[in-house]
Design a protein around this motif. Structure first.
Motif, mmCIF file in Angstrom:
data_model
loop_
_atom_site.group_PDB
_atom_site.id
_atom_site.type_symbol
_atom_site.label_atom_id
_atom_site.label_comp_id
_atom_site.label_asym_id
_atom_site.label_seq_id
_atom_site.Cartn_x
_atom_site.Cartn_y
_atom_site.Cartn_z
ATOM 1 N N ALA A 1 1.870 -10.015 -6.716
ATOM 2 C CA ALA A 1 2.395 -8.737 -6.229
ATOM 3 C C ALA A 1 1.578 -7.585 -6.791
ATOM 4 O O ALA A 1 1.416 -7.470 -8.009
ATOM 5 C CB ALA A 1 3.864 -8.589 -6.637
ATOM 6 N N PHE A 2 1.067 -6.747 -5.892
ATOM 7 C CA PHE A 2 0.326 -5.584 -6.357
ATOM 8 C C PHE A 2 0.397 -4.455 -5.341
ATOM 9 O O PHE A 2 0.574 -4.687 -4.146
ATOM 10 C CB PHE A 2 -1.135 -5.930 -6.673
ATOM 11 N N ASP A 3 0.279 -3.236 -5.844
ATOM 12 C CA ASP A 3 0.185 -2.059 -5.000
ATOM 13 C C ASP A 3 -1.289 -1.801 -4.687
ATOM 14 O O ASP A 3 -2.182 -2.243 -5.415
ATOM 15 C CB ASP A 3 0.768 -0.833 -5.699
ATOM 16 N N LEU A 4 -1.519 -1.072 -3.623
ATOM 17 C CA LEU A 4 -2.876 -0.711 -3.216
ATOM 18 C C LEU A 4 -2.842 0.745 -2.774
ATOM 19 O O LEU A 4 -2.032 1.115 -1.933
ATOM 20 C CB LEU A 4 -3.330 -1.633 -2.085
ATOM 21 N N ASN A 5 -3.704 1.546 -3.364
ATOM 22 C CA ASN A 5 -3.711 2.972 -3.030
ATOM 23 C C ASN A 5 -5.019 3.351 -2.355
ATOM 24 O O ASN A 5 -6.036 3.562 -2.993
ATOM 25 C CB ASN A 5 -3.505 3.833 -4.275
ATOM 26 N N ALA A 6 -4.981 3.393 -1.035
ATOM 27 C CA ALA A 6 -6.075 3.969 -0.250
ATOM 28 C C ALA A 6 -5.491 5.054 0.638
ATOM 29 O O ALA A 6 -6.010 5.336 1.720
ATOM 30 C CB ALA A 6 -6.781 2.907 0.576
ATOM 31 N N ALA A 7 -4.361 5.638 0.166
ATOM 32 C CA ALA A 7 -3.658 6.706 0.886
ATOM 33 C C ALA A 7 -3.393 6.286 2.330
ATOM 34 O O ALA A 7 -2.889 5.195 2.564
ATOM 35 C CB ALA A 7 -4.441 8.014 0.782
ATOM 36 N N PRO B 1 0.838 -1.198 0.000
ATOM 37 C CA PRO B 1 0.000 0.000 0.000
ATOM 38 C C PRO B 1 0.869 1.242 0.000
ATOM 39 O O PRO B 1 1.813 1.358 0.779
ATOM 40 C CB PRO B 1 -0.804 -0.128 1.300
ATOM 41 N N ASN B 2 0.574 2.170 -0.905
ATOM 42 C CA ASN B 2 1.323 3.425 -0.977
ATOM 43 C C ASN B 2 0.572 4.396 -1.863
ATOM 44 O O ASN B 2 -0.321 4.004 -2.621
ATOM 45 C CB ASN B 2 2.739 3.195 -1.518
ATOM 46 N N CYS B 3 0.947 5.651 -1.796
ATOM 47 C CA CYS B 3 0.362 6.659 -2.699
ATOM 48 C C CYS B 3 1.432 7.598 -3.243
ATOM 49 O O CYS B 3 1.113 8.671 -3.748
ATOM 50 C CB CYS B 3 -0.741 7.448 -1.993
ATOM 51 N N THR B 4 2.716 7.180 -3.154
ATOM 52 C CA THR B 4 3.793 8.094 -3.567
ATOM 53 C C THR B 4 4.806 7.451 -4.517
ATOM 54 O O THR B 4 5.921 7.961 -4.645
ATOM 55 C CB THR B 4 4.526 8.652 -2.336
ATOM 56 N N MET B 5 4.448 6.360 -5.192
ATOM 57 C CA MET B 5 5.348 5.846 -6.227
ATOM 58 C C MET B 5 5.499 6.916 -7.323
ATOM 59 O O MET B 5 4.512 7.561 -7.703
ATOM 60 C CB MET B 5 4.810 4.557 -6.827
ATOM 61 N N PRO B 6 6.711 7.120 -7.833
ATOM 62 C CA PRO B 6 6.921 8.170 -8.841
ATOM 63 C C PRO B 6 6.067 7.985 -10.082
ATOM 64 O O PRO B 6 5.682 8.961 -10.726
ATOM 65 C CB PRO B 6 8.410 8.044 -9.170
ATOM 66 N N SER B 7 5.776 6.732 -10.441
ATOM 67 C CA SER B 7 4.905 6.459 -11.580
ATOM 68 C C SER B 7 4.120 5.186 -11.277
ATOM 69 O O SER B 7 4.579 4.334 -10.512
ATOM 70 C CB SER B 7 5.717 6.282 -12.866
ATOM 71 N N PRO B 8 2.942 5.033 -11.880
ATOM 72 C CA PRO B 8 2.124 3.856 -11.573
ATOM 73 C C PRO B 8 2.668 2.556 -12.157
ATOM 74 O O PRO B 8 2.282 1.476 -11.720
ATOM 75 C CB PRO B 8 0.760 4.216 -12.188
ATOM 76 N N ILE B 9 3.529 2.650 -13.149
ATOM 77 C CA ILE B 9 4.120 1.471 -13.778
ATOM 78 C C ILE B 9 5.629 1.638 -13.835
ATOM 79 O O ILE B 9 6.115 2.673 -14.301
ATOM 80 C CB ILE B 9 3.585 1.259 -15.206
ATOM 81 N N PRO B 10 6.422 0.668 -13.383
ATOM 82 C CA PRO B 10 6.004 -0.584 -12.748
ATOM 83 C C PRO B 10 5.578 -0.352 -11.308
ATOM 84 O O PRO B 10 5.968 0.651 -10.699
ATOM 85 C CB PRO B 10 7.276 -1.434 -12.815
ATOM 86 N N ASN B 11 4.804 -1.275 -10.772
ATOM 87 C CA ASN B 11 4.386 -1.124 -9.385
ATOM 88 C C ASN B 11 5.543 -1.408 -8.432
ATOM 89 O O ASN B 11 6.582 -1.951 -8.831
ATOM 90 C CB ASN B 11 3.159 -1.989 -9.068
ATOM 91 N N ALA B 12 5.368 -1.043 -7.183
ATOM 92 C CA ALA B 12 6.416 -1.272 -6.179
ATOM 93 C C ALA B 12 6.502 -2.738 -5.785
ATOM 94 O O ALA B 12 7.594 -3.278 -5.575
ATOM 95 C CB ALA B 12 6.151 -0.415 -4.947
#
Length: 324
Positions: free
Chosen positions: A115-121, A89-100
């Motif tokens: 593996a996946f990112d989740l953005n709920a801030a 979970p994060n909301c500050t990756m520099p770009s959405p692709i590739p995920n963290a």
């Protein structure tokens, strides 16, 4: 009719281990007062922060997540091969692709992971913990590594005194696995999309929030959501040993604690105040606070913890879990 086979998992889940990471650089209020119109006392009075950690320019969100995730695995006594799913979970990756998450999994040594990112801030960790628990119970995953990680200094205007004094960098992680009896309660979540404009990215570059609007919403709405999480777990407020709200603002944290005590929580309820020395680290703040509190002896194995996250969206989520 074609019958589709379904997977099934264990009856319950638990947190097996936790870990955290913070950058080396400590930034005091006095240091911030050298670059903007603020002061140590002004910051303490409004948000309760004394110091926070800033990552180096070449230190990435992924780097911090790897450190925290590795420590959580070690704390759980597990090898990377024991984990099959990684959620960041994060909301500050520099770009959405590739995920963290895929990068983090590979660097830790969790090969071929889901593996996946989740953005709920700032609610991200609680959202991800709920998803991880359900993945294990459904049989879709065996063990899940959840890592809340943020590099907020990448998205904060360094001279914006309303926001630059609050946000910081760091990562916190937890390993979720099977249990014979429930040690993670149901997630209670939701959103207030009509208030989406209270926290957003200004010019798609810098985070901005309507501080007073968010403060009023959090201090009135979050305590009842926390109560719902307790009820969903079949417990009472008197059963709760530790409260870990998202570390948004010390005044908000204290207000939530007071409201829950007025509704039946014990007077000796331990309330997280990690924001004082860590700042607001968004999705990292709850696991970061949990790990720090364990290190200081404020949380012991077996304690019943109530976590509740809230932030941009506006999104919120909470659940009960037993400290590992």
């Amino acid at each position: 009719m074609t019958t589709i086979r379904q997977t099934s998992g264990p009856p319950a889940t638990q947190i097996l281990g936790v870990g955290s990471y913070q950058p080396e650089r400590i930034v005091t209020n006095d240091e911030l007062s050298q670059i903007m119109d603020t002061s140590d006392q002004w910051i303490r009075d409004r948000v309760g922060i004394v110091e926070r950690r800033f990552a180096a320019k070449d230190e990435r969100l992924v780097d911090m997540a790897v450190e925290a995730g590795s420590k959580a695995l070690s704390d759980a006594g597990l090898e990377p091969s024991d984990v099959d799913t990684v959620i960041v979970p994060n909301c500050t990756m520099p770009s959405p692709i590739p995920n963290a998450a895929a990068q983090v999994a590979d660097r830790i040594g969790v090969k071929a992971a889901g593996a996946f990112d989740l953005n709920a801030a700032c609610a991200g960790f609680c959202y991800a913990l709920g998803v991880a628990s359900d993945l294990v119970k459904s049989g879709s995953s065996q063990r899940v590594l959840v890592i809340g990680a943020e590099k907020l200094t990448d998205v904060v205007d360094p001279v914006d005194r309303a926001n630059a004094i609050i946000f910081a960098d760091g990562a916190g992680a937890a390993v979720v696995g099977p249990a014979d009896e429930p040690r993670i309660g149901p997630v209670v979540w939701g959103s207030a999309g009509d208030l989406v404009d209270t926290i957003y990215m200004r010019e798609h570059k810098y985070i901005y929030q309507e501080g007073q609007s968010v403060f009023r919403w959090a201090t009135t709405k979050i305590a009842p959501i926390a109560q719902r999480a307790v009820e969903a777990a079949g417990l009472s407020l008197a059963d709760i040993d530790v409260l870990i709200p998202h570390q948004a603002n010390l005044r908000i944290v204290e207000a939530i604690g007071k409201k829950l005590k007025a509704k039946g929580a014990r007077e000796d309820l331990v309330v997280a105040d990690d924001i004082v020395h860590s700042g607001n680290t968004s999705s990292a703040s709850i696991p970061l606070a949990l790990d720090h509190m364990r290190q200081k002896g404020r949380v012991s194995s077996g304690d019943v913890v109530l976590a509740v996250g809230f932030g941009a969206g506006l999104s919120y989520a909470g659940q009960i879990f037993v400290a590992p």
